[in-house]
Design a protein around this motif. Sequence first.
Motif, PDB file in Angstrom:
ATOM      1  N   ASP A  60       0.805  -1.235   0.000  1.00  0.00           N
ATOM      2  CA  ASP A  60       0.000   0.000   0.000  1.00  0.00           C
ATOM      3  C   ASP A  60       0.832   1.276   0.000  1.00  0.00           C
ATOM      4  N   GLY A  61       2.165   1.143   0.091  1.00  0.00           N
ATOM      5  CA  GLY A  61       3.034   2.312   0.048  1.00  0.00           C
ATOM      6  C   GLY A  61       3.197   3.028   1.374  1.00  0.00           C
ATOM      7  N   LYS A  62       2.415   2.615   2.380  1.00  0.00           N
ATOM      8  CA  LYS A  62       2.418   3.332   3.672  1.00  0.00           C
ATOM      9  C   LYS A  62       2.761   2.443   4.856  1.00  0.00           C
ATOM     10  N   SER A  63       2.497   1.136   4.725  1.00  0.00           N
ATOM     11  CA  SER A  63       2.649   0.236   5.868  1.00  0.00           C
ATOM     12  C   SER A  63       3.027  -1.152   5.376  1.00  0.00           C
ATOM     13  N   LEU A  64       3.315  -2.029   6.322  1.00  0.00           N
ATOM     14  CA  LEU A  64       3.615  -3.423   5.975  1.00  0.00           C
ATOM     15  C   LEU A  64       2.387  -4.307   6.158  1.00  0.00           C
ATOM     16  N   ASP A  65       1.197  -3.709   6.085  1.00  0.00           N
ATOM     17  CA  ASP A  65      -0.038  -4.489   6.169  1.00  0.00           C
ATOM     18  C   ASP A  65      -0.053  -5.558   5.080  1.00  0.00           C
ATOM     19  N   GLY A  66      -0.373  -6.782   5.470  1.00  0.00           N
ATOM     20  CA  GLY A  66      -0.424  -7.873   4.518  1.00  0.00           C
ATOM     21  C   GLY A  66       0.908  -8.596   4.351  1.00  0.00           C
ATOM     22  N   TRP A  67       1.930  -8.097   5.026  1.00  0.00           N
ATOM     23  CA  TRP A  67       3.268  -8.698   4.953  1.00  0.00           C
ATOM     24  C   TRP A  67       3.712  -9.133   6.353  1.00  0.00           C
ATOM     25  N   GLU A  68       4.559 -10.127   6.435  1.00  0.00           N
ATOM     26  CA  GLU A  68       5.116 -10.496   7.733  1.00  0.00           C
ATOM     27  C   GLU A  68       6.626 -10.710   7.621  1.00  0.00           C
ATOM     28  N   GLY A  69       7.319 -10.220   8.650  1.00  0.00           N
ATOM     29  CA  GLY A  69       8.776 -10.312   8.670  1.00  0.00           C
ATOM     30  C   GLY A  69       9.341  -9.506   9.820  1.00  0.00           C
ATOM     31  N   ASP A  70      10.648  -9.379   9.868  1.00  0.00           N
ATOM     32  CA  ASP A  70      11.360  -8.718  10.962  1.00  0.00           C
ATOM     33  C   ASP A  70      11.274  -7.195  10.779  1.00  0.00           C
ATOM     34  N   ARG A  71      10.504  -6.549  11.653  1.00  0.00           N
ATOM     35  CA  ARG A  71      10.286  -5.100  11.508  1.00  0.00           C
ATOM     36  C   ARG A  71      11.540  -4.287  11.853  1.00  0.00           C
ATOM     37  N   LYS A  72      12.567  -4.924  12.350  1.00  0.00           N
ATOM     38  CA  LYS A  72      13.836  -4.211  12.574  1.00  0.00           C
ATOM     39  C   LYS A  72      14.615  -4.079  11.263  1.00  0.00           C
ATOM     40  N   LEU A  73      14.285  -4.916  10.309  1.00  0.00           N
ATOM     41  CA  LEU A  73      14.995  -4.916   9.029  1.00  0.00           C
ATOM     42  C   LEU A  73      14.161  -4.343   7.884  1.00  0.00           C
ATOM     43  N   TRP A  74      12.831  -4.375   8.026  1.00  0.00           N
ATOM     44  CA  TRP A  74      11.926  -3.980   6.938  1.00  0.00           C
ATOM     45  C   TRP A  74      11.021  -2.843   7.381  1.00  0.00           C
ATOM     46  N   LEU A  75      10.787  -1.875   6.498  1.00  0.00           N
ATOM     47  CA  LEU A  75       9.885  -0.779   6.813  1.00  0.00           C
ATOM     48  C   LEU A  75       9.297  -0.207   5.522  1.00  0.00           C
ATOM     49  N   ALA A  76       8.233   0.555   5.696  1.00  0.00           N
ATOM     50  CA  ALA A  76       7.653   1.323   4.591  1.00  0.00           C
ATOM     51  C   ALA A  76       8.130   2.760   4.748  1.00  0.00           C
ATOM     52  N   GLU A  77       8.640   3.338   3.663  1.00  0.00           N
ATOM     53  CA  GLU A  77       9.231   4.676   3.732  1.00  0.00           C
ATOM     54  C   GLU A  77       9.106   5.350   2.368  1.00  0.00           C
ATOM     55  N   ASN A  78       8.530   6.549   2.351  1.00  0.00           N
ATOM     56  CA  ASN A  78       8.429   7.334   1.110  1.00  0.00           C
ATOM     57  C   ASN A  78       7.763   6.556  -0.024  1.00  0.00           C
ATOM     58  N   GLY A  79       6.750   5.761   0.309  1.00  0.00           N
ATOM     59  CA  GLY A  79       6.049   4.990  -0.707  1.00  0.00           C
ATOM     60  C   GLY A  79       6.806   3.766  -1.180  1.00  0.00           C
ATOM     61  N   GLU A  80       7.878   3.424  -0.476  1.00  0.00           N
ATOM     62  CA  GLU A  80       8.722   2.298  -0.870  1.00  0.00           C
ATOM     63  C   GLU A  80       8.825   1.271   0.246  1.00  0.00           C
ATOM     64  N   LEU A  81       9.023   0.050  -0.150  1.00  0.00           N
ATOM     65  CA  LEU A  81       9.264  -1.058   0.777  1.00  0.00           C
ATOM     66  C   LEU A  81      10.775  -1.177   0.910  1.00  0.00           C
ATOM     67  N   VAL A  82      11.287  -0.985   2.123  1.00  0.00           N
ATOM     68  CA  VAL A  82      12.736  -0.866   2.314  1.00  0.00           C
ATOM     69  C   VAL A  82      13.250  -1.996   3.184  1.00  0.00           C
ATOM     70  N   GLY A  83      14.286  -2.664   2.698  1.00  0.00           N
ATOM     71  CA  GLY A  83      15.043  -3.616   3.510  1.00  0.00           C
ATOM     72  C   GLY A  83      16.387  -3.008   3.819  1.00  0.00           C
ATOM     73  N   ARG A  84      16.668  -2.834   5.111  1.00  0.00           N
ATOM     74  CA  ARG A  84      17.902  -2.168   5.525  1.00  0.00           C
ATOM     75  C   ARG A  84      18.626  -3.081   6.512  1.00  0.00           C
ATOM     76  N   SER A  85      19.767  -3.587   6.094  1.00  0.00           N
ATOM     77  CA  SER A  85      20.506  -4.546   6.910  1.00  0.00           C
ATOM     78  C   SER A  85      21.772  -3.912   7.472  1.00  0.00           C
ATOM     79  N   PRO A  86      22.038  -4.104   8.781  1.00  0.00           N
ATOM     80  CA  PRO A  86      23.290  -3.618   9.353  1.00  0.00           C
ATOM     81  C   PRO A  86      24.448  -4.564   9.054  1.00  0.00           C
ATOM     82  N   GLY A  87      24.115  -5.680   8.347  1.00  0.00           N
ATOM     83  CA  GLY A  87      25.061  -6.785   8.148  1.00  0.00           C
ATOM     84  C   GLY A  87      24.580  -7.952   8.995  1.00  0.00           C
TER      85      GLY A  87
END
Length: 199
Positions: free
Chosen positions: A25-52
């Motif tokens: 939906d561009g705003k949230s992770l509704d309908g998706w499941e996973g680690d919210r420390k690594l995945w987020l919705a931002e600026n209309g994008e689905l972002v995976g951000r890994s510290p390594g």
Amino acid sequence: SAAVTSAALLPCWLSAEEGFEPIFDGKSLDGWEGDRKLWLAENGELVGRSPGIHYNDFLVHRERFSNFVLKLSVRLVNNAGNSGIQFRSERVPNSTEMYGYQADVGPGWWGNLYDESRRRRTLVEFPGNEREKTVRKDGWNEYTILAHGKQIRQWLNGTLTVDYTESSELIARDGLIAVQIHSGPALEVRFRDLRIRRM
């Protein structure tokens, strides 16, 4: 030849947007499941951000799909690291891993069809010289994935990279869609305009 190249471009009927529905939906992770420390919705994008991390991680859409066309755009920031789009896939029990088909994302891998955690090999490799001409290294890359019966096709930025017919009757013809953060150094991968048309 020019004839081969033009024949491999995205067919007109696939470039149309009619019948597609968003799965993000561009705003949230509704309908998706996973680690919210690594995945987020931002600026209309689905972002995976890994510290390594030392394991593969996936954000999984909850709905199952069988025959479909999936479209999305993906950007691997600085073209660094590795990611992918899982489809007709399943969670591996008691693990962060998934098994199933993956449209690959990453230097040396873009355009390939990989079999994640199942046969553990590249099923179709997109030739490197073609990849260099097709990939937008630090830009947005558009994937179109068609799965219909035994047939799997992938287009990257409008160019056909995979035309695969599954020979095994043991391989499921349905499953989950997910996006990946690969193990290894820090990376950031962004997805947008995720939409699907059932067939």
